[in-house]
Motif scaffolding. Sequence first.
Motif: not given
Length: 631
Positions: A341-370
């Motif tokens: 999630a990136t907060l993009i701030v644009e007031t009367c000067d150049e824009p500034y950004m701040e980002t927060y990141k999380i990772k979420v995964r399934p308990a059991i990952e099977i999508n790539t399994l053959d």
Amino acid sequence: MIRKILFFLLLTNISVNAQKIGTDYDCFDINITDIDVDTRFVRDAGDPDMYIVCKDKRIGVSPNFQTQYLRKTDVYEVEPIAHNPYPLDPAINGGVEINDAVPRWDDNRTSCPIKLPFKFCFFDQTFEYIHVWSNGAVTFMPNDQCSPTPRHSYLNPEVFTGPLPGGLVNPNFYNSIFGSYQHTHWDKTVYLVGSINYQVYGTAPCRKFVISFFDMPTAGVSPQNCPPPSPLQNHQIVLHELTNVIDVNIIRHDDCPATDAWEASAVIGITNANGTRSYTPPNRNVSPWSAIQESWRIAPAGVCMYRTQWNVTDTKGTVSELDNCEGELSVVIDELKDISATLIVETCDEPYMETYKIKVRPAIEINTLDLQRIVCDKDQNTYDLTSLTADIKAAQSASQAEINKLRFYYYKTEDDALNKVNDIKTLRDYPINMGENKLYIRIEYADLTECYEILEANILKVPVEVTPKESVFICDEYKLPVLTNDEFYLKMERLDENASFVVKTIPNIAEGQVINEAGYYLVYVKKTNEYGCEDVKSYLLMVQSCSYPKGISPNGDGNNDYLDLTYNNVVELKIYNRYGNMVYKHGIGYKRQWHGQDNNDKVLPSGTYFMHVITPQGVYQDWIQLMYEVK
């Protein structure tokens, strides 16, 4: 592929600790401390930024925003804040002294505007320059043009005729901050103390420009109006970069002289470019008042001046969403997701950004399994099921500590897997038959027992085999025959005269190709199937020479010195003289050994001899001439 998931709906919010990406600004912030999910989830023991939920759960992500003041400056709100002024004394704060119109600076402003260290938005306009008035006002200027300083002494009627808005009658004070404005009359020939200075605190884009009015006299044109022990007055104006917030810190203000209301009057507030719009704290609008350790914030309150950008990345790519102001994200966790999630701030000067990141995964990952496995060896009758366990573990993005929490159970039917009965015990030597061998794997995660997966695996035993071919011995030439049963020619290798080693490889051979060079060959035939199984077999081909020399001349000239039957596939050779006596004999393996000698290795005389040759194709008999020539 079959998958079954069981969920217990607990309807709870779970706290998340995640990761700040890039610079952390103190004037605005974004972070994620909660996600909404209708079941439990856990944090990866080996990765503090990884969170685990049941597969296919929809989660909601609502960041915490520190964005209260990131708004347009067409509207303001005034609120009291905690009193925490910056140092006012230039000997302590190291500020820049504003010495204009020395030695007197009473009721004046600076002759030349002061350049701000950052752009500042004020009533929907952008400014970089200010004038500072000794009476406690700051006026925004469009440029750095210097001009003679005007002098405005009495509040009424030179500046105000009543409260804001509407009571300001002096255009020199339009576009101004009053903090606090009063008839200080700071005549430095009379008042030997005091300072008006400025200092910059912090780093971009969160700097504060602080203007301090230190040890100013009380209001009035002479000390007699507020005789001792009237204390010195101290106040401060703070401009906040990016947020365009204005703070006024009143360390001390006294409503002196009490005998003259206009002389004692003061004002805290702001006014626009024509004096028609103003904002002031309650009871601080052009009237007598006293205050000690009081602070006010005049903050933008228009529409938001920021956006929220979401990036969700998985194996399918990155999906972005852009929300005006504060956004929320709803996403299904069907595989590992990197969510930022990136907060993009644009007031009367150049824009500034701040980002927060999380990772979420399934308990059991099977999508790539053959989980289809192919057995090509017709003699393999068992399969090691633990190799499937290893492959499923390898497909997980979790830490090893979390992978170790997976539990695996194998069953012959899906119903057995659902009910957890009749599990397979012989995992390393599981019997398999020709064709399909279906089974079901139940995977459980120890920390989230409410979610599990059932996967179908199929072990296909599908070997292929090339039909064995007989060795071929043929005279003079050979045409590669048409193959059947989906077989095809792979290559051919020409062997040495003893058929011991390869002397040449012939690729790209095909049905109907003619081989007419006498010699030994290995012909390779291949067969494959759609599962990638293959078999290659070779057979020996000998293209024999079926012609025989009529004579030899063993005189050492290198031409016709031997009876060369290298590729005639001789089983037995006998040489008789004209009297019918056998003078030379050789069995299997004859190539070119006879050069006119008898069995005792003595030279035979020139003449006509009789040759008797036995080959797999039959018997050859004919006269042969032995002749020695003079060199």
